[in-house]
Design an enzyme around this catalytic site. Sequence first.
Site, PDB file in Angstrom:
ATOM      1  N   CYS A 105       0.806  -1.217   0.000  1.00 19.87           N
ATOM      2  CA  CYS A 105       0.000   0.000   0.000  1.00 19.87           C
ATOM      3  C   CYS A 105       0.840   1.269   0.000  1.00 19.87           C
ATOM      4  CB  CYS A 105      -0.953  -0.007   1.185  1.00 19.87           C
ATOM      5  SG  CYS A 105      -2.060  -1.429   1.169  1.00 19.87           S
ATOM      6  N   HIS A 115      -1.848   8.212   6.144  1.00 20.06           N
ATOM      7  CA  HIS A 115      -2.193   6.927   5.539  1.00 20.06           C
ATOM      8  C   HIS A 115      -3.585   6.500   5.997  1.00 20.06           C
ATOM      9  CE1 HIS A 115      -1.467   3.096   3.641  1.00 20.06           C
ATOM     10  NE2 HIS A 115      -1.592   2.441   4.774  1.00 20.06           N
ATOM     11  N   GLU A 118       0.540   4.803  13.431  1.00 20.77           N
ATOM     12  CA  GLU A 118       0.779   6.023  12.672  1.00 20.77           C
ATOM     13  C   GLU A 118       0.627   7.259  13.549  1.00 20.77           C
ATOM     14  OE1 GLU A 118      -0.418   8.179   8.453  1.00 20.77           O
ATOM     15  OE2 GLU A 118      -1.725   6.603   9.242  1.00 20.77           O
ATOM     16  N   LYS A 169      -8.838   8.109   2.835  1.00 23.71           N
ATOM     17  CA  LYS A 169      -9.466   6.793   2.679  1.00 23.71           C
ATOM     18  C   LYS A 169     -10.828   6.732   3.355  1.00 23.71           C
ATOM     19  CE  LYS A 169      -5.026   4.355   2.320  1.00 23.71           C
ATOM     20  NZ  LYS A 169      -4.152   5.528   2.582  1.00 23.71           N
ATOM     21  N   HIS A 223      -9.838   2.376   0.224  1.00 27.68           N
ATOM     22  CA  HIS A 223      -8.411   2.080   0.156  1.00 27.68           C
ATOM     23  C   HIS A 223      -8.092   1.469  -1.201  1.00 27.68           C
ATOM     24  CE1 HIS A 223      -4.406   1.232   1.129  1.00 27.68           C
ATOM     25  NE2 HIS A 223      -4.534   0.552   2.243  1.00 27.68           N
ATOM     26  N   PHE A 225       1.934  -3.682   3.778  1.00 32.40           N
ATOM     27  CA  PHE A 225       2.307  -5.011   4.231  1.00 32.40           C
ATOM     28  C   PHE A 225       3.804  -5.222   4.005  1.00 32.40           C
ATOM     29  CE2 PHE A 225      -1.984  -7.454   3.770  1.00 32.40           C
ATOM     30  CZ  PHE A 225      -2.497  -6.736   4.821  1.00 32.40           C
TER      31      PHE A 225
END
Length: 409
Positions: free
Chosen positions: A163, A303, A314, A333, A338, A397
């Site tokens: 991502c 993010h 985060e 998002k 996403h 990931f």
Amino acid sequence: MTGRGDAVVTGLGLLTAAGHDPDSIWKTMSAGQSLARKDPDLAGLPVDIACAVPDLDPVAELGIRLAGRLDRFAHLALIAARRALHDARLDPRAANSSRVGVVLGVGANSLQTYVKEFTRLGEGRATSVSPLGLPRSVPNMVAGEIAIATGARGPNFTVSSACASGTTAIGVARDLLLAGACDIVLTGGSESARSRMSAASFAQMRALSTRTTHPDGACRPFDADRDGFVLGEGAAVLVLEHPDHARARGATVRARLVGYGASADAHHPTSPHPEGTGSEQAIRQALADAGCTPGDVGHVNAHGTATRAGDAAEALALLRVFDSAPPPVTANKSILGHALGAAGAIEAALTVLALERQEVLPTANLTRQDTGREMDIVTTRPRTAPMELALSTSCGFGGQNAALLLATP
């Protein structure tokens, strides 16, 4: 700022669940409402909601033959690239095409085609497998197809950092410009995460919100009641140029890309480091690359996936970098879903628009933070925020992190 050097953004092409062009996207997102809906393509699955790009006609955009041999993620990429070039008033064939590169971020291959072709193979129908099964699906094809369509003959490849792919691609594109390998790079990301395989797999991982009866309230970044993200799709392509090249052709500069940082958590395949150390490292590298301090940053595009662990990590990173007081934060998002490998590129493009408009878009569905020390997260409506520098962050990931610093011209 006294960093390594700038690249300049001279064109934008943007396709999201909020629309097909920057002005309509900004207007729709300004309402601060999620665009998640029931998705017919996901009917019957445990999680059947997503954010789709509306009213896109690939045949009208690309012609029947080209549209027919490309998958959705390539449709999005090619259309966004064409619009970015139009915005930049640029034709690679009229430039020194060997110095026009393409670097796109893609998180995965096209699972829609792979599922269909693997089904035929599993049923013993090997001779029915399409000869286009591979070339229409492998991730590098978005870059290759853009080169074929535009005549860009410079370095051409995709990057994949889950991502963070779109953000990583933009950073790598800037490196090519600063290294003198290119004058122009078409860069960004594209992904259609609305495949049944993706939806089923993420649901099994408990990464998706299960608020399927109220999809517009499902994705809740940084909210105490968050329970996962909503799948989305989209593409963003930025025309990046070396400043000297842009100046020589009289290009309009929309923003400058002044800093890039990347890191690995080296912690876990799918969970971020709980203290957000990798994200913090990427942000600090971007700041050092730009030769600026946290106090110079006027806005953060986070993010913000709305997963329990991701948002918590985060938030800790941002609170440490900005000494407990980050500038106004948004999480796109919450509205767009996403788009996985495309998400960072979309958010970078929206950060360019924030710098142009001197506004921060709202975050949807945030009613109560649970990050300990609350951040200044914009909600409900856009907020005027004078800024010369803005940060866009991504995580993926494998513990892969990337951060971009964008500045006014």
